[in-house]
Design a protein around this motif. Structure first.
Motif, PDB file in Angstrom:
ATOM      1  N   VAL A   1      49.313  61.844  77.809  1.00  0.00           N
ATOM      2  CA  VAL A   1      48.673  61.257  76.626  1.00  0.00           C
ATOM      3  C   VAL A   1      47.383  62.002  76.320  1.00  0.00           C
ATOM      4  CG1 VAL A   1      47.609  59.179  75.667  1.00  0.00           C
ATOM      5  CG2 VAL A   1      49.688  58.994  77.045  1.00  0.00           C
ATOM      6  N   PHE A   2      46.616  62.315  77.356  1.00  0.00           N
ATOM      7  CA  PHE A   2      45.351  63.028  77.189  1.00  0.00           C
ATOM      8  C   PHE A   2      45.571  64.405  76.569  1.00  0.00           C
ATOM      9  CE2 PHE A   2      42.279  66.000  79.346  1.00  0.00           C
ATOM     10  CZ  PHE A   2      41.196  65.694  78.544  1.00  0.00           C
ATOM     11  N   VAL A   3      46.519  65.164  77.113  1.00  0.00           N
ATOM     12  CA  VAL A   3      46.757  66.530  76.642  1.00  0.00           C
ATOM     13  C   VAL A   3      47.332  66.522  75.233  1.00  0.00           C
ATOM     14  CG1 VAL A   3      48.075  68.645  77.038  1.00  0.00           C
ATOM     15  CG2 VAL A   3      47.035  67.453  78.970  1.00  0.00           C
ATOM     16  N   ILE A   4      48.297  65.652  74.967  1.00  0.00           N
ATOM     17  CA  ILE A   4      48.887  65.574  73.630  1.00  0.00           C
ATOM     18  C   ILE A   4      47.831  65.187  72.603  1.00  0.00           C
ATOM     19  CG2 ILE A   4      50.504  64.286  72.185  1.00  0.00           C
ATOM     20  CD1 ILE A   4      52.377  64.177  74.607  1.00  0.00           C
ATOM     21  N   SER A   5      46.950  64.274  72.962  1.00  0.00           N
ATOM     22  CA  SER A   5      45.878  63.862  72.047  1.00  0.00           C
ATOM     23  C   SER A   5      44.951  65.024  71.724  1.00  0.00           C
ATOM     24  CB  SER A   5      45.077  62.709  72.663  1.00  0.00           C
ATOM     25  OG  SER A   5      45.889  61.580  72.884  1.00  0.00           O
ATOM     26  N   LEU A   6      44.614  65.818  72.737  1.00  0.00           N
ATOM     27  CA  LEU A   6      43.763  66.990  72.515  1.00  0.00           C
ATOM     28  C   LEU A   6      44.434  67.981  71.570  1.00  0.00           C
ATOM     29  CD1 LEU A   6      42.287  67.855  76.044  1.00  0.00           C
ATOM     30  CD2 LEU A   6      41.066  66.917  74.089  1.00  0.00           C
ATOM     31  N   LEU A   7      45.720  68.200  71.769  1.00  0.00           N
ATOM     32  CA  LEU A   7      46.431  69.187  70.963  1.00  0.00           C
ATOM     33  C   LEU A   7      46.579  68.723  69.513  1.00  0.00           C
ATOM     34  CD1 LEU A   7      49.196  70.401  73.442  1.00  0.00           C
ATOM     35  CD2 LEU A   7      47.043  71.499  72.834  1.00  0.00           C
ATOM     36  N   ILE A   8      46.865  67.444  69.322  1.00  0.00           N
ATOM     37  CA  ILE A   8      46.962  66.912  67.959  1.00  0.00           C
ATOM     38  C   ILE A   8      45.622  67.058  67.249  1.00  0.00           C
ATOM     39  CG2 ILE A   8      47.243  64.797  66.604  1.00  0.00           C
ATOM     40  CD1 ILE A   8      49.368  63.919  68.605  1.00  0.00           C
ATOM     41  N   SER A   9      44.550  66.773  67.972  1.00  0.00           N
ATOM     42  CA  SER A   9      43.211  66.907  67.400  1.00  0.00           C
ATOM     43  C   SER A   9      42.918  68.354  67.013  1.00  0.00           C
ATOM     44  CB  SER A   9      42.168  66.414  68.409  1.00  0.00           C
ATOM     45  OG  SER A   9      40.862  66.693  67.969  1.00  0.00           O
ATOM     46  N   ASP A  10      43.261  69.299  67.899  1.00  0.00           N
ATOM     47  CA  ASP A  10      43.001  70.709  67.607  1.00  0.00           C
ATOM     48  C   ASP A  10      43.873  71.215  66.463  1.00  0.00           C
ATOM     49  OD1 ASP A  10      40.898  71.715  69.229  1.00  0.00           O
ATOM     50  OD2 ASP A  10      42.154  71.503  70.988  1.00  0.00           O
TER      51      ASP A  10
ATOM     52  N   VAL B   1      51.661  78.251  76.044  1.00  0.00           N
ATOM     53  CA  VAL B   1      52.033  79.195  77.103  1.00  0.00           C
ATOM     54  C   VAL B   1      52.064  78.490  78.457  1.00  0.00           C
ATOM     55  CG1 VAL B   1      51.358  81.291  78.340  1.00  0.00           C
ATOM     56  CG2 VAL B   1      51.136  81.184  75.852  1.00  0.00           C
ATOM     57  N   GLY B   2      51.048  77.680  78.743  1.00  0.00           N
ATOM     58  CA  GLY B   2      51.013  76.948  80.007  1.00  0.00           C
ATOM     59  C   GLY B   2      52.192  76.009  80.145  1.00  0.00           C
ATOM     60  N   PHE B   3      52.550  75.335  79.061  1.00  0.00           N
ATOM     61  CA  PHE B   3      53.688  74.409  79.074  1.00  0.00           C
ATOM     62  C   PHE B   3      54.990  75.147  79.356  1.00  0.00           C
ATOM     63  CE2 PHE B   3      57.262  72.474  76.832  1.00  0.00           C
ATOM     64  CZ  PHE B   3      57.260  71.192  77.369  1.00  0.00           C
ATOM     65  N   ILE B   4      55.196  76.279  78.670  1.00  0.00           N
ATOM     66  CA  ILE B   4      56.442  77.031  78.848  1.00  0.00           C
ATOM     67  C   ILE B   4      56.591  77.522  80.287  1.00  0.00           C
ATOM     68  CG2 ILE B   4      57.632  79.168  78.208  1.00  0.00           C
ATOM     69  CD1 ILE B   4      56.499  78.787  75.363  1.00  0.00           C
ATOM     70  N   ILE B   5      55.508  78.076  80.831  1.00  0.00           N
ATOM     71  CA  ILE B   5      55.552  78.587  82.202  1.00  0.00           C
ATOM     72  C   ILE B   5      55.797  77.454  83.192  1.00  0.00           C
ATOM     73  CG2 ILE B   5      54.197  79.650  84.027  1.00  0.00           C
ATOM     74  CD1 ILE B   5      52.819  81.323  81.866  1.00  0.00           C
TER      75      ILE B   5
ATOM     76  N   VAL C   1      46.225  75.266  81.888  1.00  0.00           N
ATOM     77  CA  VAL C   1      46.206  74.469  83.121  1.00  0.00           C
ATOM     78  C   VAL C   1      46.404  72.985  82.800  1.00  0.00           C
ATOM     79  CG1 VAL C   1      44.792  73.767  85.091  1.00  0.00           C
ATOM     80  CG2 VAL C   1      44.768  76.153  84.327  1.00  0.00           C
ATOM     81  N   LEU C   2      45.756  72.513  81.734  1.00  0.00           N
ATOM     82  CA  LEU C   2      45.925  71.123  81.319  1.00  0.00           C
ATOM     83  C   LEU C   2      47.381  70.822  80.971  1.00  0.00           C
ATOM     84  CD1 LEU C   2      42.799  70.600  79.007  1.00  0.00           C
ATOM     85  CD2 LEU C   2      43.136  69.717  81.313  1.00  0.00           C
ATOM     86  N   ALA C   3      48.019  71.744  80.256  1.00  0.00           N
ATOM     87  CA  ALA C   3      49.423  71.553  79.885  1.00  0.00           C
ATOM     88  C   ALA C   3      50.307  71.524  81.126  1.00  0.00           C
ATOM     89  CB  ALA C   3      49.873  72.665  78.939  1.00  0.00           C
ATOM     90  N   ALA C   4      50.020  72.406  82.081  1.00  0.00           N
ATOM     91  CA  ALA C   4      50.790  72.409  83.329  1.00  0.00           C
ATOM     92  C   ALA C   4      50.612  71.096  84.079  1.00  0.00           C
ATOM     93  CB  ALA C   4      50.355  73.583  84.203  1.00  0.00           C
ATOM     94  N   SER C   5      49.399  70.574  84.058  1.00  0.00           N
ATOM     95  CA  SER C   5      49.130  69.285  84.705  1.00  0.00           C
ATOM     96  C   SER C   5      49.946  68.171  84.062  1.00  0.00           C
ATOM     97  CB  SER C   5      47.632  68.968  84.622  1.00  0.00           C
ATOM     98  OG  SER C   5      47.340  67.745  85.254  1.00  0.00           O
ATOM     99  N   ALA C   6      50.069  68.223  82.729  1.00  0.00           N
ATOM    100  CA  ALA C   6      50.857  67.213  82.022  1.00  0.00           C
ATOM    101  C   ALA C   6      52.343  67.355  82.316  1.00  0.00           C
ATOM    102  CB  ALA C   6      50.604  67.313  80.527  1.00  0.00           C
TER     103      ALA C   6
END
Length: 238
Positions: free
Chosen positions: A195-204, A228-232, A169-174
């Motif tokens: 920026v928020f979502v990319i930062s979370l993903l880099i951290s993970d 998956v959320g981004f692709i959809i 859902v976060l990726a879809a929001s971005a």
């Protein structure tokens, strides 16, 4: 602006809260049945790729996921409609589980081969992993303590939580609102959602690759759900 609490988000939150609170009140342990277990574990079941999304390990775990779902999910549901939102949510959750299990399986097999090369059969290996310890010299002399701890952890530690679905859902929001700024605690100023979502993903990704001792968070499940959320979302947007 206060995020809208749609009926779908409200029902998802209610189900997650019920699945967390009721077993504790009734002193029931549902983890063996509902949590996502490694495929070679005796408690593993195909349904767990769905049910694990409704299980949480602590109040903080539940609170973080439901807060993020409320903050970002309502506007995505309003944009996509209920059916598409639920498809996105559950696809991200199942995709996160598949990616998490896939990476664990790769790591597991690389160590498992050391066991088999040492002359142990599958039953002996499973018994050792279930016991979480061994004095068998064939293994003691062939494997490091770090490797043994890794394979035992993968085999015995189930995965649970709505994080993978929420990251979708976060990726879809971005994707849909990349430049909309949101105030995220404890950051003292609004930041763009991309920026928020990319930062979370880099951290993970960093914490997943360079795992810290005691970190039991399924980092790659977060990344998998976001992918998956981004692709959809990207496909629907185009």
């Amino acid at each position: 602006m206060i995020p809208k609490l749609t009926d779908t988000i409200k029902h998802l939150i209610i189900i997650n809260v019920i699945m967390f609170v009721v077993p504790q009140l009734l002193n029931m342990d549902l983890s063996n049945f509902f949590d996502l277990h490694f495929p070679k574990n005796i408690n593993a079941g195909f349904w767990q790729f769905f049910t694990y999304m409704f299980m949480h390990g602590s109040t903080g775990h539940l609170l973080f996921n439901m807060l993020a779902l409320w903050m970002f999910g309502g506007v995505i549901e309003q944009l996509l409609g209920t059916n598409r939102f639920l498809f996105l949510y559950f696809s991200a959750g199942i995709g996160a589980a598949l990616i998490h299990i896939g990476i664990n399986y790769f790591q597991f097999n690389s160590i498992y081969q050391i066991f088999t090369s040492s002359g142990l059969n599958s039953t002996e290996i499973i018994n050792i992993l279930e016991a979480r310890q061994t004095n068998d010299l064939r293994i003691v002399n062939a494997i490091t303590q770090e490797q043994f701890g890794k394979i035992v952890t993968i085999f015995n530690t189930p995965t649970l939580g709505a994080s993978g679905a929420v990251f979708g859902v976060l990726a879809a929001s971005a994707v849909y609102f990349p430049n909309v700024k949101t105030l995220i605690f404890p950051i003292p100023f609004p930041i763009a959602q991309k920026v928020f979502v990319i930062s979370l993903l880099i951290s993970d990704l960093f914490l997943g690759v360079f795992s810290m001792p005691g970190d039991n968070v399924a980092r790659f499940a977060h990344v998998g759900g976001a992918i998956v959320g981004f692709i959809i979302a990207r496909n629907w947007k185009n």
